[in-house]
Design a protein around this motif. Structure first.
Motif, PDB file in Angstrom:
ATOM      1  N   PRO A 214      -3.392   3.696 -10.478  1.00 47.28           N
ATOM      2  CA  PRO A 214      -4.370   3.402  -9.460  1.00 47.28           C
ATOM      3  C   PRO A 214      -5.705   4.049  -9.797  1.00 47.28           C
ATOM      4  CG  PRO A 214      -2.551   4.700  -8.576  1.00 47.28           C
ATOM      5  CD  PRO A 214      -2.336   4.538 -10.027  1.00 47.28           C
ATOM      6  N   LYS A 215      -6.760   3.381  -9.377  1.00 46.48           N
ATOM      7  CA  LYS A 215      -8.077   3.940  -9.604  1.00 46.48           C
ATOM      8  C   LYS A 215      -8.339   5.050  -8.594  1.00 46.48           C
ATOM      9  CE  LYS A 215      -9.884  -0.465 -11.292  1.00 46.48           C
ATOM     10  NZ  LYS A 215     -10.896  -1.530 -11.074  1.00 46.48           N
ATOM     11  N   GLU A 216      -9.268   5.937  -8.957  1.00 44.64           N
ATOM     12  CA  GLU A 216      -9.611   7.030  -8.062  1.00 44.64           C
ATOM     13  C   GLU A 216     -10.148   6.469  -6.750  1.00 44.64           C
ATOM     14  OE1 GLU A 216     -12.096  11.230  -8.166  1.00 44.64           O
ATOM     15  OE2 GLU A 216     -12.296   9.787  -9.781  1.00 44.64           O
ATOM     16  N   ASN A 217      -9.780   7.117  -5.652  1.00 41.32           N
ATOM     17  CA  ASN A 217     -10.183   6.695  -4.306  1.00 41.32           C
ATOM     18  C   ASN A 217      -9.648   5.316  -3.926  1.00 41.32           C
ATOM     19  OD1 ASN A 217     -11.596   9.067  -3.951  1.00 41.32           O
ATOM     20  ND2 ASN A 217     -13.536   8.199  -4.659  1.00 41.32           N
ATOM     21  N   GLU A 218      -8.589   4.877  -4.605  1.00 39.43           N
ATOM     22  CA  GLU A 218      -8.004   3.582  -4.262  1.00 39.43           C
ATOM     23  C   GLU A 218      -7.422   3.641  -2.846  1.00 39.43           C
ATOM     24  OE1 GLU A 218      -4.455   0.576  -5.750  1.00 39.43           O
ATOM     25  OE2 GLU A 218      -4.843   2.478  -6.755  1.00 39.43           O
ATOM     26  N   VAL A 219      -7.666   2.601  -2.070  1.00 40.61           N
ATOM     27  CA  VAL A 219      -7.141   2.547  -0.717  1.00 40.61           C
ATOM     28  C   VAL A 219      -5.723   2.014  -0.766  1.00 40.61           C
ATOM     29  CG1 VAL A 219      -7.409   1.561   1.568  1.00 40.61           C
ATOM     30  CG2 VAL A 219      -9.441   2.197   0.248  1.00 40.61           C
ATOM     31  N   LEU A 220      -4.769   2.849  -0.369  1.00 39.50           N
ATOM     32  CA  LEU A 220      -3.365   2.468  -0.397  1.00 39.50           C
ATOM     33  C   LEU A 220      -2.853   2.296   1.023  1.00 39.50           C
ATOM     34  CD1 LEU A 220      -2.020   4.938  -3.101  1.00 39.50           C
ATOM     35  CD2 LEU A 220      -2.702   2.569  -3.420  1.00 39.50           C
ATOM     36  N   GLU A 221      -1.930   1.363   1.197  1.00 39.94           N
ATOM     37  CA  GLU A 221      -1.345   1.138   2.500  1.00 39.94           C
ATOM     38  C   GLU A 221      -0.208   2.107   2.746  1.00 39.94           C
ATOM     39  OE1 GLU A 221      -0.301  -3.000   2.447  1.00 39.94           O
ATOM     40  OE2 GLU A 221      -2.038  -3.476   3.668  1.00 39.94           O
ATOM     41  N   VAL A 222      -0.141   2.584   3.977  1.00 37.85           N
ATOM     42  CA  VAL A 222       0.925   3.484   4.385  1.00 37.85           C
ATOM     43  C   VAL A 222       1.680   2.818   5.522  1.00 37.85           C
ATOM     44  CG1 VAL A 222       1.480   5.724   5.369  1.00 37.85           C
ATOM     45  CG2 VAL A 222      -0.349   5.534   3.690  1.00 37.85           C
ATOM     46  N   GLU A 223       3.004   2.780   5.414  1.00 35.74           N
ATOM     47  CA  GLU A 223       3.812   2.130   6.445  1.00 35.74           C
ATOM     48  C   GLU A 223       3.800   2.941   7.734  1.00 35.74           C
ATOM     49  OE1 GLU A 223       7.720   1.234   5.239  1.00 35.74           O
ATOM     50  OE2 GLU A 223       7.108   0.488   3.291  1.00 35.74           O
ATOM     51  N   VAL A 224       3.882   2.240   8.844  1.00 43.05           N
ATOM     52  CA  VAL A 224       3.929   2.864  10.158  1.00 43.05           C
ATOM     53  C   VAL A 224       5.127   2.301  10.915  1.00 43.05           C
ATOM     54  CG1 VAL A 224       2.763   3.221  12.357  1.00 43.05           C
ATOM     55  CG2 VAL A 224       1.430   3.147  10.238  1.00 43.05           C
ATOM     56  N   LEU A 225       5.980   3.168  11.434  1.00 42.86           N
ATOM     57  CA  LEU A 225       7.111   2.762  12.257  1.00 42.86           C
ATOM     58  C   LEU A 225       7.085   3.562  13.550  1.00 42.86           C
ATOM     59  CD1 LEU A 225      10.088   2.547   9.717  1.00 42.86           C
ATOM     60  CD2 LEU A 225       8.889   0.650  10.786  1.00 42.86           C
ATOM     61  N   ASN A 226       7.307   2.893  14.665  1.00 45.16           N
ATOM     62  CA  ASN A 226       7.387   3.566  15.952  1.00 45.16           C
ATOM     63  C   ASN A 226       8.747   3.300  16.588  1.00 45.16           C
ATOM     64  OD1 ASN A 226       4.738   4.865  16.368  1.00 45.16           O
ATOM     65  ND2 ASN A 226       3.978   2.764  16.148  1.00 45.16           N
ATOM     66  N   ASP A 227       9.012   4.029  17.657  1.00 43.04           N
ATOM     67  CA  ASP A 227      10.290   3.902  18.385  1.00 43.04           C
ATOM     68  C   ASP A 227      11.476   4.229  17.487  1.00 43.04           C
ATOM     69  OD1 ASP A 227       8.945   3.053  20.712  1.00 43.04           O
ATOM     70  OD2 ASP A 227       8.853   1.003  19.927  1.00 43.04           O
ATOM     71  N   ILE A 228      11.292   5.209  16.611  1.00 46.74           N
ATOM     72  CA  ILE A 228      12.367   5.692  15.742  1.00 46.74           C
ATOM     73  C   ILE A 228      12.959   6.958  16.350  1.00 46.74           C
ATOM     74  CG2 ILE A 228      12.933   6.514  13.426  1.00 46.74           C
ATOM     75  CD1 ILE A 228      12.134   3.577  13.539  1.00 46.74           C
ATOM     76  N   ASP A 229      14.272   7.094  16.299  1.00 46.18           N
ATOM     77  CA  ASP A 229      14.945   8.254  16.879  1.00 46.18           C
ATOM     78  C   ASP A 229      14.863   9.442  15.920  1.00 46.18           C
ATOM     79  OD1 ASP A 229      16.363   9.854  18.571  1.00 46.18           O
ATOM     80  OD2 ASP A 229      18.327   9.024  18.046  1.00 46.18           O
ATOM     81  N   SER A 230      13.640   9.883  15.638  1.00 51.00           N
ATOM     82  CA  SER A 230      13.370  11.033  14.775  1.00 51.00           C
ATOM     83  C   SER A 230      12.055  11.661  15.218  1.00 51.00           C
ATOM     84  CB  SER A 230      13.279  10.608  13.304  1.00 51.00           C
ATOM     85  OG  SER A 230      14.539  10.248  12.794  1.00 51.00           O
ATOM     86  N   PRO A 231      11.824  12.924  14.882  1.00 50.37           N
ATOM     87  CA  PRO A 231      10.552  13.560  15.253  1.00 50.37           C
ATOM     88  C   PRO A 231       9.372  12.826  14.627  1.00 50.37           C
ATOM     89  CG  PRO A 231      12.159  15.191  14.530  1.00 50.37           C
ATOM     90  CD  PRO A 231      12.742  13.857  14.208  1.00 50.37           C
ATOM     91  N   LYS A 232       8.223  12.862  15.297  1.00 47.64           N
ATOM     92  CA  LYS A 232       7.047  12.201  14.750  1.00 47.64           C
ATOM     93  C   LYS A 232       6.504  12.993  13.566  1.00 47.64           C
ATOM     94  CE  LYS A 232       3.601  14.297  17.856  1.00 47.64           C
ATOM     95  NZ  LYS A 232       2.550  14.001  18.857  1.00 47.64           N
TER      96      LYS A 232
END
Length: 621
Positions: A525-543
């Motif tokens: 990846p190039k420097e400062n590349e914008v990468l996607e990060v997954e988001v999940l809600n309503d999971i039975d685990s600490p945030k």
């Protein structure tokens, strides 16, 4: 029973102790199975009750093994039920797998389930009085079992070994034990290795005098012609072990004439509280008539029965839920440390295991022994197992414990299409990049799942992990939400390949499932590349921001992968996405994105060099 109540219950305990001393053995132990075989035995087990409180459901593991740990008569106990199936009110699972599954043939499988069951539910009234809330007591000899790769439960009706409600010495807690021979069901499976789910085991919920506990244990005897010859025998009965000892005598064998004698022992019991010392397990023979306490790395000799499920010197982690403290159900498999034949020697034909308690009463109902009678011939390899299972180069390997060199394995047995790991003999993992096409989900970072695309492509509904509810492609949101993060880090490997869209029709709101072939290629990846990060809600685990290393749609594969990480000294954990039942295996989570980025950059403090990515969990809650 909790020692805090000793003063208030002195008189009650006095009368109970008198009756126990007079009659310990409710049902004498007798042989259930025996065989002389080249092979061995193993067990799987799990509890079926767990604590419930404001922060935790019964499906959440209870792992407190400190002095502050609760006991099962201090808190409400409720059924574990992991499967979301309307026909089950209780269910838990455990995985069976061995290092060399290709050479193993199951010759016997016995299933035990046991619980304290005076009534359906009860509560504590006042300081030390326990009363029924629901006085109903249903029949308990029939349960459900889901065998590996099976979509539906099988009804299993067992033989009642003991029912404590019919015995005045046991009626306060009313413990029971049931046995069923499930050899035929196991042998009919295309592959016997994988997760077994046991459901509808009955027990008292809420509270009960002495505490409520329940669970199940399966013993497997298997043939492996590369192993030494052993005499394997199992006994069952029912006894309350207290200050008066309970003995189970094994006969019908003769140990080898010379050399070290190898002995393996197994058992199961109810009500071995973790913090109440005094539950003893001892071994004796015609050579050593003075019984010697048995201990393992995980079990102290002064409190052998401690509400845990262990195999050899480790907590048995490959079960759901995997509580370290089961709050009253015990099952174990351990190799006796018979150095210099100090427990049992050569040319002997009798051995005895002894159980007793100076602390609290516990109920024993199953005991087994495998003892070597004929070692492997000298021209063959030493019969001592000097190998271990590790995960290297994106696959499982059997390696020598001393040299860490790979040991050549036999070709695996062919299992059913639904069995991912058994098909490829521990190589069909999510990071497997073999020539065969794998199903992946573009929206889950292109992590390859193990389910192979058949010649006729399946519709997406068939590719979703099995659940007990009927669902359609329309109702499944495979793609989690996304947020972006600017990330500076060293080059990482990402999966890139030619893809082809599944030919079956898919609803517009559902992302297509794609097939990937070829080997993953590295991109920088190039420097400062914008990468996607997954988001999940309503999971039975600490945030937090989770460092995820793999995703699975088969529980047995997740369990094996986590074992490989533990073999490397890591401490993996997982959570399940309730939308699609995918299991996310992660190594750590932190509260800020900056901390997560740092751990990605430094490869989790140089402890994990494979691919990791950030998953944001419950941050919108």
């Amino acid at each position: 029973m909790n020692r805090k109540r000793c003063k208030n219950l002195f008189l009650l305990l006095f009368f109970i102790s008198v009756s126990w001393c007079q009659a310990q053995m409710a049902i004498p132990f007798k042989e259930r199975y025996k065989a002389n075989i080249k092979g061995d035995m193993t067990i799987i087990a799990n509890s079926i009750l767990n604590r419930i409180d404001k922060k935790n459901s019964p499906n959440d593991p209870y792992n407190d093994q400190s002095i502050n740990a609760i006991t099962n008569d201090e808190i409400d106990m409720e059924y574990i039920d992991i499967d979301d199936d309307k026909q089950t009110f209780s269910s838990s699972s455990a995985a069976l797998f061995q290092k060399d599954e290709a050479s193993i043939k199951i010759v016997y499988a016995g299933l035990y389930w046991s619980a304290t069951y005076k009534y359906e539910s009860g509560y504590k009234k006042g300081e030390d009085k326990f009363v029924a809330f629901d006085k109903t007591r249903e029949s308990f000899e029939e349960i459900l079992v889901k065998f590996p790769d099976q979509k539906e439960y099988t009804t299993i009706k067992g033989e009642i070994i003991f029912d404590g409600l019919k015995d005045k010495k046991f009626k306060d807690a009313a413990p029971y034990a049931v046995y069923a021979d499930v050899t035929q069901q196991v042998q009919e499976l295309g592959n016997p290795f994988g997760f077994y789910t046991v459901a509808n085991v009955r027990a008292t919920q809420g509270t009960l005098i002495g505490g409520s506990a329940a669970g199940w244990t399966m013993i497997f005897v298997y043939e492996d012609l590369s192993m030494s010859e052993k005499f394997i025998v199992s006994h069952d009965g029912f006894a309350g072990a207290s200050s008066e000892s309970v003995n189970v005598v094994f006969k019908g064998f003769k140990t080898q004439p010379e050399g070290n004698v190898n002995v393996k022992l197994a058992g199961a019991a109810l009500e071995g509280d973790f913090k109440v010392d005094g539950d003893l397990f001892m071994f004796g023979s015609t050579k050593n008539k003075d019984f010697t306490n048995v201990k393992t790395i995980t079990r102290r000799y002064s409190n052998f029965f401690d509400s845990s499920i262990t195999i050899e010197d480790e907590q048995f982690r490959y079960r759901i839920p995997d509580s370290k403290n089961t709050l009253g159900y015990d099952s174990f498999l351990t190799t006796l440390s018979n150095y210099n034949n100090r427990f049992i020697g050569n040319n002997l034909d009798e051995a005895t295991v002894q159980f007793k308690s100076s602390g609290d009463v516990f109920y024993l109902f199953f005991s087994a022994m495998a003892i070597e009678t004929k070692p492997i011939k000298e021209e063959q390899e030493d019969n001592t197992d000097n190998t271990k299972l590790v995960y290297q180069d994106d696959k499982f390997k059997i390696v020598d414990k001393t040299t860490n060199k790979e040991v050549v394995q036999k070709q695996p047995l062919q299992g059913s299409d639904e069995t991912l790991l058994a098909q490829k003999s521990k190589e069909a993992f999510a990071k497997d990049t073999s020539e065969n096409s794998k199903v992946i989900d573009e929206k889950t970072q292109n992590i390859a799942f193990e389910k192979e695309i058949q010649q006729e492509t399946k519709p997406i509904a068939e590719l979703i992990p099995e659940t007990k509810k009927e669902v359609s492609a329309k109702s499944i949101d495979i793609a989690p939400k996304k947020e972006t993060v600017v990330k500076k880090e060293e080059p990482k490997t990402s999966i890139k390949a030619e893809v082809s869209t599944v030919t079956k029709s898919i609803e517009p709101e559902t992302k297509p499932v794609i097939a990937v072939s070829e080997t993953p290629k590295a991109e920088t990846p190039k420097e400062n590349e914008v990468l996607e990060v997954e988001v999940l809600n309503d999971i039975d685990s600490p945030k937090g921001y989770y460092l995820v290393v793999n995703v699975f749609n088969e529980r047995v594969n997740a369990a094996r992968f986590m074992k490989s990480l533990r073999d490397k000294g890591l401490d993996p954990n997982y959570f399940t996405n309730p939308v699609n039942n995918y299991m996310y295996v992660y190594l750590d989570y932190v509260s800020t994105r900056q901390d997560a980025d740092k751990l990605i950059e430094n490869k989790l403090n140089n402890s994990y060099t494979e691919e990791m990515w950030i998953l944001v969990v419950n941050m919108n809650n």
